[in-house]
Design a protein around this motif. Sequence first.
Motif, PDB file in Angstrom:
ATOM      1  N   TRP A  73       0.849  -1.208   0.000  1.00 31.76           N
ATOM      2  CA  TRP A  73       0.000   0.000   0.000  1.00 31.76           C
ATOM      3  C   TRP A  73       0.881   1.253   0.000  1.00 31.76           C
ATOM      4  CZ3 TRP A  73      -0.998   4.490   2.531  1.00 31.76           C
ATOM      5  CH2 TRP A  73      -2.243   5.096   2.325  1.00 31.76           C
ATOM      6  N   TYR A 127       0.726   4.092  -2.939  1.00 34.39           N
ATOM      7  CA  TYR A 127      -0.169   5.237  -2.712  1.00 34.39           C
ATOM      8  C   TYR A 127       0.392   6.368  -1.850  1.00 34.39           C
ATOM      9  CZ  TYR A 127      -3.196   1.488  -4.322  1.00 34.39           C
ATOM     10  OH  TYR A 127      -3.727   0.453  -5.036  1.00 34.39           O
ATOM     11  N   VAL A 168      -1.808  10.960  -0.155  1.00 34.79           N
ATOM     12  CA  VAL A 168      -2.198   9.643  -0.639  1.00 34.79           C
ATOM     13  C   VAL A 168      -2.727   9.793  -2.062  1.00 34.79           C
ATOM     14  CG1 VAL A 168      -3.722   7.665  -0.283  1.00 34.79           C
ATOM     15  CG2 VAL A 168      -2.704   8.835   1.694  1.00 34.79           C
ATOM     16  N   LYS A 169      -2.023   9.198  -2.988  1.00 36.39           N
ATOM     17  CA  LYS A 169      -2.406   9.261  -4.408  1.00 36.39           C
ATOM     18  C   LYS A 169      -3.566   8.289  -4.639  1.00 36.39           C
ATOM     19  CE  LYS A 169      -0.490   8.293  -9.007  1.00 36.39           C
ATOM     20  NZ  LYS A 169       0.694   7.793  -9.735  1.00 36.39           N
ATOM     21  N   TYR A 170      -4.745   8.844  -4.893  1.00 33.35           N
ATOM     22  CA  TYR A 170      -5.913   7.967  -4.908  1.00 33.35           C
ATOM     23  C   TYR A 170      -6.389   7.568  -6.298  1.00 33.35           C
ATOM     24  CZ  TYR A 170     -10.450  10.320  -5.911  1.00 33.35           C
ATOM     25  OH  TYR A 170     -11.556  10.881  -6.497  1.00 33.35           O
ATOM     26  N   THR A 186      -6.094  13.483  -4.962  1.00 35.94           N
ATOM     27  CA  THR A 186      -6.390  12.879  -3.665  1.00 35.94           C
ATOM     28  C   THR A 186      -7.673  13.463  -3.110  1.00 35.94           C
ATOM     29  OG1 THR A 186      -5.443  12.166  -1.557  1.00 35.94           O
ATOM     30  CG2 THR A 186      -5.153  14.493  -2.141  1.00 35.94           C
ATOM     31  N   TYR A 230      -6.643   1.951  -5.109  1.00 40.51           N
ATOM     32  CA  TYR A 230      -6.479   2.571  -3.792  1.00 40.51           C
ATOM     33  C   TYR A 230      -7.601   2.196  -2.819  1.00 40.51           C
ATOM     34  CZ  TYR A 230      -8.838   6.036  -1.013  1.00 40.51           C
ATOM     35  OH  TYR A 230      -9.639   6.605  -0.072  1.00 40.51           O
ATOM     36  N   SER A 251      -7.078  -0.186   0.386  1.00 37.46           N
ATOM     37  CA  SER A 251      -7.185   0.444   1.706  1.00 37.46           C
ATOM     38  C   SER A 251      -8.141  -0.338   2.601  1.00 37.46           C
ATOM     39  CB  SER A 251      -7.671   1.891   1.570  1.00 37.46           C
ATOM     40  OG  SER A 251      -6.777   2.670   0.815  1.00 37.46           O
TER      41      SER A 251
END
Length: 409
Positions: free
Chosen positions: A69, A73, A84-86, A92, A389, A393
């Motif tokens: 993760w 991200y 956090v690169k979503y 984000t 993502y 998550s």
Amino acid sequence: MKNQGKRMWHWKSFVLLCLAIFILPAGSAFAAVNKPFPQHTTYTSGTIKPNNVSQTVMDNAVKTKWDAWKAAYLKPAGTGKYYVKYNSAGETVSEAHGYGMLFTVLMAGYDSNAQTYYNGLYNYYIAHPSSIDPYLMSWKQNSSFQNIEGEDSATDGDMDIAFSLLLADKQWGSSGTVNYLQAANNIINAIMDNEINQSQWTIRLGDWANSGTYNTATRPSDFMLNHLKAFQAATGDSRWQNVTDKTYTIINSLYSGYSSSTGLLPDFVVYSGGVYKPAAAGFLEDANDGNYNYNSCRTPWRITTDYLLTGDNRALNQLNQMNSWIKTKVNSSPGSIKDGYKLNGSTFGSYNSGAFYAPFGVSAMTSSANQAWLNSVWSHTSGSAAEDYYEDSIKLFSMIVMSGNWWTY
């Protein structure tokens, strides 16, 4: 010669100290980790964990998922900041940011850079305030870290950020670079002032949702009951008890009125004619706003977590009905869970999404009757390939809880 030796010793010590300060990550040089991963929290009596693998195997599976993760991200966002690169566009949202802040504080001890990441995420949060209240986070930014699509907030992101700050206070203390406890109090009070309807004691969708139908609408994936209890414990504000009580009331009202055979909750809820009911199609996001879709897929994890930590059984009937329904629905095969159900249990989804199957592992923890099912969900989740993502998550959060490594303020 004696004095010269002494001076040389002092000089070498000074150089070594300077090197140590220079080399160690900023913000984590001197902070002890008080609750290092793994924690092995004792959950409510009668609840279960997977027993088809050892505790060490579960802990290592969480570490592996976290490493993946983080690599995918968690990204730098300029000097002293992380985000956090979503999505592939590099955008984000505050939801993702809250996830990142929770993960970094929970994985401290295993991840030696956790506090550096955490403080960088905190710095990004304070650099992107909502225009309505500066302690809340503006909900979306582009790849250049500019606020887009309105500079207002989304409640779920703010709640996770606030809860993470309480955990950070327990993890590292609040006497370092960031006063985590003061920061937590600031955002908790801002949530109460702007994201709680104080006539209904419901959780609003964001600080913008203060008029018309939106003022009384709520979203079950924001029913983070243990967060609410932590907010009350930290601030001493008894109004949080009202929010907790009302949230449990709404869960049971929806369950008895709309999903008595499944226990499923809708993505969005509106208040109409004196009752809370599933939102109509197109209320906020899409045609499935009143179904069990990509928001409410998180509810088995969010709601069950409070039972595991506190024993509060006010949603237990709903959770148990949901456990029974999903096991039967997919013939005890997690790989058959689909990404979308109507509240009556009919399927409209087609993809076996980790955002949907992993949380059912958390809800399965309520009873030993679910042991084989829980084991199956654990194995399916821990052995799963990377998705996007959101799925990754939710799988990681669910595995942290299932492995016994979630803790609270």
